[in-house]
Design an enzyme around this catalytic site. Structure first.
Site, PDB file in Angstrom:
ATOM      1  N   LYS A   1       0.798  -1.235   0.000  1.00 19.06           N
ATOM      2  CA  LYS A   1       0.000   0.000   0.000  1.00 19.06           C
ATOM      3  C   LYS A   1       0.833   1.288   0.000  1.00 19.06           C
ATOM      4  O   LYS A   1       0.429   2.313   0.544  1.00 19.06           O
ATOM      5  CB  LYS A   1      -0.997   0.022   1.177  1.00 19.06           C
ATOM      6  CG  LYS A   1      -1.863  -1.191   1.335  1.00 19.06           C
ATOM      7  CD  LYS A   1      -2.386  -1.775   0.056  1.00 19.06           C
ATOM      8  CE  LYS A   1      -3.609  -1.192  -0.507  1.00 19.06           C
ATOM      9  NZ  LYS A   1      -4.002  -1.930  -1.741  1.00 19.06           N
TER      10      LYS A   1
ATOM     11  N   GLY B   1       2.322   2.506  -2.952  1.00 18.79           N
ATOM     12  CA  GLY B   1       2.467   3.063  -4.298  1.00 18.79           C
ATOM     13  C   GLY B   1       3.022   2.053  -5.287  1.00 18.79           C
ATOM     14  O   GLY B   1       3.454   2.417  -6.395  1.00 18.79           O
ATOM     15  N   THR B   2       2.966   0.778  -4.915  1.00 18.59           N
ATOM     16  CA  THR B   2       3.503  -0.298  -5.757  1.00 18.59           C
ATOM     17  C   THR B   2       2.892  -0.299  -7.154  1.00 18.59           C
ATOM     18  O   THR B   2       3.602  -0.358  -8.167  1.00 18.59           O
ATOM     19  CB  THR B   2       3.164  -1.673  -5.113  1.00 18.59           C
ATOM     20  OG1 THR B   2       3.283  -1.568  -3.702  1.00 18.59           O
ATOM     21  CG2 THR B   2       4.024  -2.770  -5.667  1.00 18.59           C
TER      22      THR B   2
ATOM     23  N   TRP C   1       1.377   1.922  -8.859  1.00 17.39           N
ATOM     24  CA  TRP C   1       1.769   3.107  -9.637  1.00 17.39           C
ATOM     25  C   TRP C   1       3.211   2.953 -10.138  1.00 17.39           C
ATOM     26  O   TRP C   1       3.504   3.170 -11.316  1.00 17.39           O
ATOM     27  CB  TRP C   1       1.628   4.331  -8.733  1.00 17.39           C
ATOM     28  CG  TRP C   1       1.819   5.649  -9.406  1.00 17.39           C
ATOM     29  CD1 TRP C   1       1.712   5.918 -10.738  1.00 17.39           C
ATOM     30  CD2 TRP C   1       2.136   6.885  -8.753  1.00 17.39           C
ATOM     31  NE1 TRP C   1       1.937   7.266 -10.958  1.00 17.39           N
ATOM     32  CE2 TRP C   1       2.197   7.876  -9.763  1.00 17.39           C
ATOM     33  CE3 TRP C   1       2.358   7.247  -7.430  1.00 17.39           C
ATOM     34  CZ2 TRP C   1       2.485   9.207  -9.461  1.00 17.39           C
ATOM     35  CZ3 TRP C   1       2.642   8.575  -7.133  1.00 17.39           C
ATOM     36  CH2 TRP C   1       2.705   9.543  -8.148  1.00 17.39           C
TER      37      TRP C   1
ATOM     38  N   HIS D   1       7.500  -7.577  -2.504  1.00 20.32           N
ATOM     39  CA  HIS D   1       7.207  -6.840  -1.268  1.00 20.32           C
ATOM     40  C   HIS D   1       8.158  -7.252  -0.139  1.00 20.32           C
ATOM     41  O   HIS D   1       8.031  -6.751   0.967  1.00 20.32           O
ATOM     42  CB  HIS D   1       5.787  -7.158  -0.786  1.00 20.32           C
ATOM     43  CG  HIS D   1       4.696  -6.328  -1.400  1.00 20.32           C
ATOM     44  ND1 HIS D   1       4.831  -4.992  -1.700  1.00 20.32           N
ATOM     45  CD2 HIS D   1       3.419  -6.643  -1.729  1.00 20.32           C
ATOM     46  CE1 HIS D   1       3.688  -4.539  -2.208  1.00 20.32           C
ATOM     47  NE2 HIS D   1       2.818  -5.522  -2.231  1.00 20.32           N
TER      48      HIS D   1
ATOM     49  N   ARG E   1       5.934   5.118   1.765  1.00 21.45           N
ATOM     50  CA  ARG E   1       4.803   6.038   1.962  1.00 21.45           C
ATOM     51  C   ARG E   1       4.618   6.267   3.448  1.00 21.45           C
ATOM     52  O   ARG E   1       4.908   5.378   4.269  1.00 21.45           O
ATOM     53  CB  ARG E   1       3.546   5.399   1.359  1.00 21.45           C
ATOM     54  CG  ARG E   1       2.355   6.314   1.315  1.00 21.45           C
ATOM     55  CD  ARG E   1       1.141   5.602   0.711  1.00 21.45           C
ATOM     56  NE  ARG E   1       0.060   6.534   0.513  1.00 21.45           N
ATOM     57  CZ  ARG E   1      -1.173   6.188   0.117  1.00 21.45           C
ATOM     58  NH1 ARG E   1      -1.441   4.907  -0.152  1.00 21.45           N
ATOM     59  NH2 ARG E   1      -2.117   7.082  -0.027  1.00 21.45           N
TER      60      ARG E   1
ATOM     61  N   SER F   1      -4.876   2.772   4.020  1.00 20.36           N
ATOM     62  CA  SER F   1      -5.080   2.144   2.719  1.00 20.36           C
ATOM     63  C   SER F   1      -5.262   0.632   2.869  1.00 20.36           C
ATOM     64  O   SER F   1      -6.151   0.033   2.258  1.00 20.36           O
ATOM     65  CB  SER F   1      -3.869   2.454   1.817  1.00 20.36           C
ATOM     66  OG  SER F   1      -4.024   1.904   0.548  1.00 20.36           O
TER      67      SER F   1
ATOM     68  N   ARG G   1      -7.962   3.372  -4.843  1.00 14.25           N
ATOM     69  CA  ARG G   1      -8.997   3.850  -3.921  1.00 14.25           C
ATOM     70  C   ARG G   1      -9.140   5.356  -4.075  1.00 14.25           C
ATOM     71  O   ARG G   1      -9.940   5.833  -4.866  1.00 14.25           O
ATOM     72  CB  ARG G   1      -8.649   3.437  -2.480  1.00 14.25           C
ATOM     73  CG  ARG G   1      -9.787   3.633  -1.472  1.00 14.25           C
ATOM     74  CD  ARG G   1      -9.352   3.234  -0.075  1.00 14.25           C
ATOM     75  NE  ARG G   1      -8.261   4.049   0.431  1.00 14.25           N
ATOM     76  CZ  ARG G   1      -8.400   5.148   1.172  1.00 14.25           C
ATOM     77  NH1 ARG G   1      -9.594   5.564   1.523  1.00 14.25           N
ATOM     78  NH2 ARG G   1      -7.340   5.842   1.587  1.00 14.25           N
ATOM     79  N   LYS G   2      -8.305   6.136  -3.374  1.00 15.57           N
ATOM     80  CA  LYS G   2      -8.423   7.593  -3.450  1.00 15.57           C
ATOM     81  C   LYS G   2      -7.126   8.285  -3.867  1.00 15.57           C
ATOM     82  O   LYS G   2      -7.149   9.368  -4.427  1.00 15.57           O
ATOM     83  CB  LYS G   2      -8.838   8.146  -2.078  1.00 15.57           C
ATOM     84  CG  LYS G   2     -10.309   7.948  -1.763  1.00 15.57           C
ATOM     85  CD  LYS G   2     -10.595   8.158  -0.289  1.00 15.57           C
ATOM     86  CE  LYS G   2     -10.724   9.606   0.102  1.00 15.57           C
ATOM     87  NZ  LYS G   2     -11.064   9.752   1.538  1.00 15.57           N
TER      88      LYS G   2
HETATM   89  N1  LIG Z   1      -1.510   5.682 -10.422  1.00 17.30           N
HETATM   90  C1  LIG Z   1      -1.533   5.943  -9.117  1.00 17.30           C
HETATM   91  N2  LIG Z   1      -1.091   7.118  -8.649  1.00 17.30           N
HETATM   92  C2  LIG Z   1      -1.123   7.398  -7.335  1.00 17.30           C
HETATM   93  N3  LIG Z   1      -1.587   6.548  -6.391  1.00 17.30           N
HETATM   94  C3  LIG Z   1      -2.037   5.357  -6.800  1.00 17.30           C
HETATM   95  C4  LIG Z   1      -2.023   4.994  -8.170  1.00 17.30           C
HETATM   96  N4  LIG Z   1      -2.526   3.760  -8.282  1.00 17.30           N
HETATM   97  C5  LIG Z   1      -2.852   3.355  -7.045  1.00 17.30           C
HETATM   98  N5  LIG Z   1      -2.565   4.315  -6.146  1.00 17.30           N
HETATM   99  C6  LIG Z   1      -2.786   4.283  -4.699  1.00 17.30           C
HETATM  100  O1  LIG Z   1      -1.770   3.498  -4.078  1.00 17.30           O
HETATM  101  C7  LIG Z   1      -2.326   2.794  -2.975  1.00 17.30           C
HETATM  102  C8  LIG Z   1      -2.170   1.304  -3.182  1.00 17.30           C
HETATM  103  O2  LIG Z   1      -0.825   0.988  -2.916  1.00 17.30           O
HETATM  104  P1  LIG Z   1      -0.115  -0.232  -3.604  1.00 17.30           P
HETATM  105  O3  LIG Z   1      -0.224  -0.116  -5.058  1.00 17.30           O
HETATM  106  O4  LIG Z   1       1.252  -0.314  -3.018  1.00 17.30           O
HETATM  107  O5  LIG Z   1      -0.994  -1.452  -3.106  1.00 17.30           O
HETATM  108  S1  LIG Z   1      -0.553  -2.961  -3.147  1.00 17.30           S
HETATM  109  O6  LIG Z   1       0.423  -3.175  -2.063  1.00 17.30           O
HETATM  110  O7  LIG Z   1       0.001  -3.267  -4.452  1.00 17.30           O
HETATM  111  O8  LIG Z   1      -1.804  -3.690  -2.880  1.00 17.30           O
HETATM  112  C9  LIG Z   1      -3.788   3.188  -2.882  1.00 17.30           C
HETATM  113  O9  LIG Z   1      -3.842   4.294  -1.983  1.00 17.30           O
HETATM  114  P2  LIG Z   1      -5.156   4.736  -1.211  1.00 17.30           P
HETATM  115  O10 LIG Z   1      -6.051   5.354  -2.227  1.00 17.30           O
HETATM  116  O11 LIG Z   1      -4.706   5.735  -0.195  1.00 17.30           O
HETATM  117  O12 LIG Z   1      -5.748   3.517  -0.594  1.00 17.30           O
HETATM  118  C10 LIG Z   1      -4.065   3.564  -4.313  1.00 17.30           C
HETATM  119  O13 LIG Z   1      -5.186   4.383  -4.481  1.00 17.30           O
END
Ligand SMILES: Nc1ncnc2c1ncn2[C@@H]1O[C@H](COP(=O)(O)OS(=O)(=O)O)[C@@H](OP(=O)(O)O)[C@H]1O
Length: 351
Positions: A103, A105-106, A108, A165, A187, A195, A317-318
């Site tokens: 959670k 930013g993976t 992204w 991870h 993060r 998250s 999510r957000k």
């Molecule tokens: N493109 C892009 N840009 C910015 N942020 C993004 C993007 N894609 C996913 N997110 C937000 O990243 C959070 C998920 O984290 P991970 O991708 O590390 O999740 S995971 O570990 O792979 O399940 C999760 O954060 P929260 O919204 O706060 O829950 C996602 O919304």
């Protein structure tokens, strides 16, 4: 990927039609949707005795026991994959590893790295990310080992972009001593737990209430998958200081604040810098836009597809920096901040 598509009472099916569609749409790329967990090694692996001897925590719903191995908590179901990866994974020098705590930013970072690396191979109008989730385009190594599907990783053409991870100390020497660059994203921990709690409570098979207060308790005790978060971050951070050419240490908040700068740094680090012409033509901005939260979240593949109980939209999510303020009491925030301060105090690292 934060979570598996499996527990004992999970449905293990994927949607075969959608899977087929994904395969069809990315023909020639060798990519396919990540598999469901049907072939999970589980506790029948050669690591059974070791795993069963480890301390366990069953507090996370719906039923994901985690086990403490070498000071970090791991999904029990994933541990055979982690141990097997540690023992057997051989990186190619051209590999690029995307590493993170869950959670953070993976998704992204996977999308950005994949798009940067393959920018001359795929056009934006016919791109794997339009039909596959970023976790399909950038497979998680330990996940494929846990499913005995590691051969898939071998089929991918170089340069491969792969994800993990696991903490730095759990990477094998074949990875840490290799030439392949590691990009890590961290993060702010309060946003991480918010998250993750949201993701966990969205499982359709959630079988009991799971109060946010309980999630914070477990998180603060480090009893969270891949946790404690602070130790995870510090391992990559200190190693990035020692080996700045090997590990690029990124912060989610900085990337959000200036994604163009983040993308340029990323591209330079992984040996794919943008040419003058590419920059003049606005390619950096295009990649930022193509991998943006709104763009990815609104693709059909991320709205409607998924693997088992993990829907692709759980990864979107957000995406708000500081969303913890909408969820935590002052007391909760102080508790997390206090641990953050204690853990980081002599490291030189701040969020
Ligand atoms: N493109 C892009 N840009 C910015 N942020 C993004 C993007 N894609 C996913 N997110 C937000 O990243 C959070 C998920 O984290 P991970 O991708 O590390 O999740 S995971 O570990 O792979 O399940 C999760 O954060 P929260 O919204 O706060 O829950 C996602 O919304």
């Amino acid at each position: 990927m934060a979570n598996p598509s499996v527990t004992s009472n999970f449905s293990l099916t994927t949607n075969p039609l959608k899977e087929k569609e994904g395969e069809e749409m990315v023909k020639g790329s060798k990519l396919r949707p990540r598999p469901s967990a049907k072939k999970l090694i589980g506790l029948d692996s050669k690591y059974k005795e070791l795993i069963c001897s480890l301390e366990t925590e069953e507090g996370w719903p719906p039923a994901f026991p985690i086990r403490k191995y070498q000071d970090f908590w791991q999904f029990e179901w994933l541990l055979p994959g982690i141990l097997s990866m540690h023992e057997n994974f051989k990186p190619r020098p051209s590999d690029i590893l995307v590493a993170s705590f869950l959670k953070s930013g993976t998704t992204w970072l996977k999308a950005l790295t994949f798009t940067i690396v393959h920018r001359n191979k795929y056009s934006f109008s016919c791109h794997p990310l339009l039909k596959l989730n970023p976790h399909d385009c950038v497979p998680h190594i330990e996940y494929h080992y846990a499913l005995q599907d590691e051969q898939y990783l071998e089929t991918l053409p170089s340069p491969r972009v792969l994800g993990t991870h696991v903490q730095y100390s759990m990477l094998s020497e074949s990875v840490t001593a290799s030439q392949c660059p590691i990009v890590y994203i961290c993060r702010e921990p309060k946003d991480v737990i918010v998250s993750y709690w949201h993701m966990v409570t969205r499982y359709e098979c959630l079988n009991r209430p799971f109060p946010f207060t309980r999630a914070i308790e477990l998180f603060c005790e480090g009893r969270v998958p891949y946790g404690p978060v602070w130790d995870h971050v510090l391992e990559y951070y200190t190693n990035s200081l020692q080996s700045p050419k090997k590990i690029l240490f990124l912060k989610y908040e900085e990337m959000m604040n200036d994604p163009i700068d983040g993308v340029m740094r990323l591209a330079n680090f992984i040996g794919c810098p943008f040419s003058e012409e590419e920059m003049k033509n606005g390619l950096v901005e295009e990649i930022v836009e193509f991998c943006s939260f709104n763009k990815l979240k609104n693709l059909d593949v991320n709205k409607y597809n998924g693997i088992g109980n993990v829907k692709n939209d759980y990864f979107f999510r957000k995406a708000i920096v500081g969303d913890w303020q909408n969820h935590m009491t002052a007391e909760m925030a102080t508790k997390v901040d206090k641990i953050t301060k204690e853990k980081l105090h002599d490291s030189g690292f701040t969020y």
